[in-house]
Design a protein around this motif. Structure first.
Motif, PDB file in Angstrom:
ATOM      1  N   VAL A  77      -2.359  -2.121  10.075  1.00  0.00           N
ATOM      2  CA  VAL A  77      -1.159  -1.804   9.303  1.00  0.00           C
ATOM      3  C   VAL A  77      -0.819  -0.323   9.430  1.00  0.00           C
ATOM      4  O   VAL A  77       0.352   0.051   9.611  1.00  0.00           O
ATOM      5  CB  VAL A  77      -1.360  -2.190   7.823  1.00  0.00           C
ATOM      6  CG1 VAL A  77      -0.194  -1.691   6.973  1.00  0.00           C
ATOM      7  CG2 VAL A  77      -1.502  -3.703   7.671  1.00  0.00           C
ATOM      8  N   SER A  78      -1.835   0.523   9.362  1.00  0.00           N
ATOM      9  CA  SER A  78      -1.614   1.971   9.452  1.00  0.00           C
ATOM     10  C   SER A  78      -1.069   2.366  10.818  1.00  0.00           C
ATOM     11  O   SER A  78      -0.150   3.195  10.913  1.00  0.00           O
ATOM     12  CB  SER A  78      -2.925   2.718   9.176  1.00  0.00           C
ATOM     13  OG  SER A  78      -3.423   2.413   7.895  1.00  0.00           O
ATOM     14  N   LEU A  80       3.056  -9.183   7.740  1.00  0.00           N
ATOM     15  CA  LEU A  80       2.579  -7.992   7.033  1.00  0.00           C
ATOM     16  C   LEU A  80       2.461  -6.793   7.983  1.00  0.00           C
ATOM     17  O   LEU A  80       2.855  -5.674   7.637  1.00  0.00           O
ATOM     18  CB  LEU A  80       1.225  -8.269   6.378  1.00  0.00           C
ATOM     19  CG  LEU A  80       1.227  -9.251   5.202  1.00  0.00           C
ATOM     20  CD1 LEU A  80      -0.196  -9.520   4.737  1.00  0.00           C
ATOM     21  CD2 LEU A  80       2.072  -8.720   4.058  1.00  0.00           C
ATOM     22  N   ILE A  81       1.914  -7.030   9.169  1.00  0.00           N
ATOM     23  CA  ILE A  81       1.637  -5.931  10.099  1.00  0.00           C
ATOM     24  C   ILE A  81       2.885  -5.478  10.832  1.00  0.00           C
ATOM     25  O   ILE A  81       3.165  -4.275  10.931  1.00  0.00           O
ATOM     26  CB  ILE A  81       0.551  -6.346  11.110  1.00  0.00           C
ATOM     27  CG1 ILE A  81      -0.774  -6.600  10.392  1.00  0.00           C
ATOM     28  CG2 ILE A  81       0.363  -5.271  12.182  1.00  0.00           C
ATOM     29  CD1 ILE A  81      -1.846  -7.206  11.265  1.00  0.00           C
ATOM     30  N   PHE A  99       5.763  -3.886   6.189  1.00  0.00           N
ATOM     31  CA  PHE A  99       5.579  -2.444   5.984  1.00  0.00           C
ATOM     32  C   PHE A  99       6.459  -1.629   6.940  1.00  0.00           C
ATOM     33  O   PHE A  99       7.049  -0.620   6.543  1.00  0.00           O
ATOM     34  CB  PHE A  99       4.105  -2.080   6.169  1.00  0.00           C
ATOM     35  CG  PHE A  99       3.202  -2.714   5.152  1.00  0.00           C
ATOM     36  CD1 PHE A  99       3.232  -2.297   3.833  1.00  0.00           C
ATOM     37  CD2 PHE A  99       2.330  -3.727   5.501  1.00  0.00           C
ATOM     38  CE1 PHE A  99       2.408  -2.879   2.879  1.00  0.00           C
ATOM     39  CE2 PHE A  99       1.501  -4.320   4.565  1.00  0.00           C
ATOM     40  CZ  PHE A  99       1.540  -3.894   3.247  1.00  0.00           C
ATOM     41  N   THR A 100       6.532  -2.079   8.180  1.00  0.00           N
ATOM     42  CA  THR A 100       7.366  -1.349   9.140  1.00  0.00           C
ATOM     43  C   THR A 100       8.844  -1.450   8.767  1.00  0.00           C
ATOM     44  O   THR A 100       9.595  -0.488   8.951  1.00  0.00           O
ATOM     45  CB  THR A 100       7.144  -1.893  10.561  1.00  0.00           C
ATOM     46  OG1 THR A 100       7.439  -3.294  10.599  1.00  0.00           O
ATOM     47  CG2 THR A 100       5.708  -1.684  11.011  1.00  0.00           C
TER      48      THR A 100
END
Length: 291
Positions: A33-34, A148-149, A153-154
């Protein structure tokens, strides 16, 4: 005649089992994710350099003076794109490792839970349907993890970034984008909630079709012995037709979503450029801002 009993499963229960599968790989998940969040930030920085590049081109300055500055911006853009390339490719390998390990663990969890059931449970449920549910459960995690990945978030960064950048050029255009985002998210959220029951019907129909097909093939000897081929064929035709109806409805609803989203994108493009032209005419926006 087989009978099945349905139990209402809550979202938190599914997520709890997903977390059991993710927990041993949680560092890989958070790292993935980061990586893609940082990558998205760099992707938002690149257009800012393009803005500076075209603003310099349109500035009307001395070409001999501008050329080194333009080349410097191009070098910065290339370096950023190379960094993005490395982050993306490295992130993909991490995600592949993480998701494959978790999916295998979820299959094992499902198997251990399923195999402990009583004989009557297996006698009253289609074997193929149970197999399909186990496989769909692990694939569902893949879809959720990808969202999610790669998306959730993006997407938040992709929405916030342009609004912040445009705010410094012209707050009114930032308000337009913010209002559009609110409408876009609200429509998708409530429509998805309404459509969920039809997606569940598609999944159930798919499991039933797989179960009927698997059981008919497994018990082919009995079907042939009692001359039941015609009955099984008609029964399977009914099941597949019901699945086709449920699937077609779900696809049609997805097409409605795509149509509305396309219309909303058309509206935001027109509004942004319409007001941008007026602000450019007043000297409040530069050519680079358009780019």
């Amino acid at each position: 005649m087989r009978t099945t009993t349905s139990q209402q499963i809550k979202v938190w229960q599914v997520l709890a089992v997903f977390w059991r599968g993710v927990k041993p790989q949680r560092l890989a998940f958070f790292f993935s994710v980061s990586v893609f969040a940082i990558l998205t930030v760099f992707q938002l920085v690149v257009p800012i350099y393009y803005k500076r590049f075209f603003d310099l081109l349109a500035s009307g300055g001395e070409r001999m003076t501008l050329a080194p500055k333009l080349i410097g911006l191009l070098v910065a853009i290339v370096l950023l794109r190379v960094l993005i390339w490395f982050l993306y490719r490295g992130g993909i390998f991490i995600v592949n490792h993480f998701e494959s390990r978790v999916m295998a663990r979820l299959r094992q969890i499902s198997f251990d839970y399923l195999i402990g059931h009583s004989y009557s449970f297996f006698a009253n449920n289609f074997t193929g349907s149970l197999v399909q549910r186990v496989n769909r459960f692990s694939r569902a995690f893949e879809g959720l993890a990808d969202i999610l990945i790669f998306n959730l978030f993006t997407l938040a960064i992709q929405i916030a970034g342009p609004i912040i950048v445009v705010w410094f050029s012209n707050p009114f255009i930032a308000y337009i984008i913010l209002a559009w985002v609110f409408v876009f998210i609200t429509f998708n959220y409530f429509f998805s909630l309404w459509k969920l029951k039809y997606d569940v019907q598609v999944a159930e129909a798919d499991s039933r079709t797989t179960g009927v097909l698997s059981d008919a093939i497994t018990n082919q000897h009995s079907v042939a012995l009692f001359s039941g081929a015609e009955y099984e064929s008609n029964f399977f035709k009914e099941v597949t037709n019901n699945q086709a109806k449920a699937t077609r409805l779900s696809w049609d609803l997805s097409a409605v979503v795509d149509a509305v989203q396309g219309l909303l994108i058309l509206v935001i493009e027109f509004l942004m450029f319409y007001y941008a032209v007026h602000y450019w005419q007043q000297g409040l926006l530069t050519l680079g801002t358009f780019v």
